[in-house]
Enzyme design. Structure first.
Site, PDB file in Angstrom:
ATOM      1  CB  CYS A  52      -0.910  -0.013   1.224  1.00 53.36           C
ATOM      2  SG  CYS A  52      -1.745   1.557   1.496  1.00 53.36           S
ATOM      3  CB  CYS A  55       0.967   1.233   4.729  1.00 54.41           C
ATOM      4  SG  CYS A  55      -0.597   0.356   4.993  1.00 54.41           S
ATOM      5  CG  HIS A 117      -4.139  -1.232   4.574  1.00 52.17           C
ATOM      6  ND1 HIS A 117      -3.742  -0.408   3.551  1.00 52.17           N
ATOM      7  CD2 HIS A 117      -4.828  -2.257   3.993  1.00 52.17           C
ATOM      8  CE1 HIS A 117      -4.157  -0.913   2.393  1.00 52.17           C
ATOM      9  NE2 HIS A 117      -4.815  -2.034   2.634  1.00 52.17           N
ATOM     10  CG  ASN A 157     -13.716   9.627  -4.762  1.00 46.36           C
ATOM     11  OD1 ASN A 157     -14.832  10.108  -4.624  1.00 46.36           O
ATOM     12  ND2 ASN A 157     -12.882  10.006  -5.704  1.00 46.36           N
ATOM     13  CB  SER A 165      -8.049   0.819  -6.630  1.00 52.62           C
ATOM     14  OG  SER A 165      -7.009   1.768  -6.761  1.00 52.62           O
ATOM     15  CG  HIS A 168      -4.192   3.423   4.093  1.00 54.24           C
ATOM     16  ND1 HIS A 168      -3.201   2.655   4.637  1.00 54.24           N
ATOM     17  CD2 HIS A 168      -4.295   4.512   4.889  1.00 54.24           C
ATOM     18  CE1 HIS A 168      -2.721   3.254   5.708  1.00 54.24           C
ATOM     19  NE2 HIS A 168      -3.374   4.397   5.881  1.00 54.24           N
ATOM     20  CG  HIS A 170      -6.800   7.934   0.979  1.00 55.88           C
ATOM     21  ND1 HIS A 170      -7.219   6.639   0.734  1.00 55.88           N
ATOM     22  CD2 HIS A 170      -6.783   8.548  -0.231  1.00 55.88           C
ATOM     23  CE1 HIS A 170      -7.433   6.489  -0.557  1.00 55.88           C
ATOM     24  NE2 HIS A 170      -7.181   7.642  -1.186  1.00 55.88           N
ATOM     25  CD  GLN A 172      -7.774  12.383  -4.345  1.00 60.29           C
ATOM     26  OE1 GLN A 172      -7.085  13.094  -5.068  1.00 60.29           O
ATOM     27  NE2 GLN A 172      -8.549  11.427  -4.817  1.00 60.29           N
TER      28      GLN A 172
HETATM   29 ZN   LIG Z   1      -2.341   1.121   3.672  1.00 58.91          ZN
END
Ligand SMILES: [Zn+2]
Ligand SMILES: [Zn+2]
Ligand SMILES: [Zn+2]
Length: 353
Positions: A52, A55, A117, A157, A165, A168, A170, A172
């Protein structure tokens, strides 16, 4: 005709934020949730994924290494859609606005919510989510203070169906020179409403919804989460601050905790709805950072989830929606009661350990 009877017939509803209409066809889908459930892919279940790029400690595609961060982590997107150093340009080749273009400066950041994650907002603790809210506020202030940034768009998203895809946790942040289409429409509507009624559009609206109660999903001392009257997506949610504040930086610590709580409550209900990691696009709308006073702006967030009847049956915006107007079958009132009746704690956290 009573309001219930009216809502049972095909009708259209007005979105006062955008000035657009949505067609509602309740006769096609006005039935309570029938409990249909389908097995789906299990969500990410490892706390650390060596492959990832978000990570802690891992290398990103651009070559940079992530630090061993312990809570939130913010970095400039290695493949940003916007960059700060563009040459100023305005082109109007026809002189009539038929081939009009302008340069657009900006920057794009990524905010990791957690080093874990396998976590999502629905499963993080309130103090952990408060740190995410603090990171959003810091970024809004920092990016908004850049002389070339007039608008800071924070958005998340979730899920492959929404083009994300990487599981994890997160989001933007895109910050740019001009106010984009959606907030520009909402700014005009809020300004027009303030001038006409000497009041705030969303302050008035959230009071109406709290009184009516039929579209409320969950509320706390500071925030209300509801399915808006004009919702387009089946389980769309509008998250509104109950008091009048234009941006996330102005939230005090109690309000930030309230925002964290309502985020957890909404996203847990979403996951509980189809017992899946529920996909959505979420984003804040708040005052532009163009140096002007913006008393008309009222901080809020939109959740646009595509799922309709199960983890695999989604709503498509095609045909009539692309060419004419958005349309929905289940009414916002039915969607709201469905979400309201779900637990505000994630199903995975309810299971005995
Ligand atoms: Zn991750
Ligand atoms: Zn307001
Ligand atoms: Zn908005």
């Amino acid at each position: 005709m009573t309001i219930e009877k009216l809502y049972a017939e095909p009708h259209r509803r007005f979105n006062p934020l955008t000035g657009e209409w949505v067609l509602v066809s309740p006769h096609r889908g006005q039935r309570p949730w029938d409990g249909q459930m389908e097995a789906t892919d299990a969500p990410a279940c490892v706390g650390y994924d060596p492959n990832c790029y978000l990570c802690p400690g891992n290398q990103r595609a651009g070559g940079a290494h992530n630090p061993n961060y312990g809570s939130t982590f913010v970095f400039t997107n290695d493949f940003a859609a916007l960059k700060p150093d563009v040459r100023p340009m305005t082109q109007d080749e026809s002189g009539r606005g038929l081939l009009l273009s302008e340069s657009e400066a900006g920057t794009c950041k990524v905010v990791c919510f957690s080093p874990r994650h396998d976590l999502t907002l629905a499963r993080m603790t309130i103090p952990e989510i408060v740190r995410v809210v603090d990171a959003w506020a810091e970024q809004y202030a920092e990016l908004g203070s850049l002389p070339y940034v007039d608008y800071v768009q924070i958005f998340e998203n979730r899920g492959e169906i929404m083009g994300c895809s990487n599981p994890h946790p997160h989001c933007q942040i895109w910050a740019n020179q001009t106010i984009p289409n959606e907030p520009r429409k909402e700014q005009k509507s809020q300004r027009d409403y303030a001038e006409k009624h000497d009041a705030c559009l969303l302050c008035d609206y959230v009071q109406l919804e709290m009184k009516a109660a039929m579209r409320m999903v969950v509320e706390n001392a500071h925030f209300a989460a509801l399915v808006p009257f004009w919702a387009v997506w089946p389980f769309e949610v509008l998250l509104v601050l109950k008091s009048h504040t234009g941006d996330i930086v102005s939230l005090d610590s109690g309000m930030r905790e309230g925002l964290a709580d309502i985020f957890k409550q909404v996203t847990a209900r979403y996951d509980n709805l189809f017992q899946t990691s529920f996909p959505y696009s979420m984003g804040f709308h708040q005052a532009p950072t163009d140096g002007g006073a913006h008393p008309e702006w009222h901080l809020h967030a939109h959740f646009y989830p595509p799922l309709l009847r199960s983890a695999t049956i989604r709503k498509f915006m095609v045909g009539y929606e692309m060419l004419a107007s958005p349309q929905r079958d289940i009414t916002p009132e039915v969607a709201a009661v469905t979400l309201r009746n779900l637990a505000g704690i994630h199903y995975a956290d309810l299971k005995p350990r």
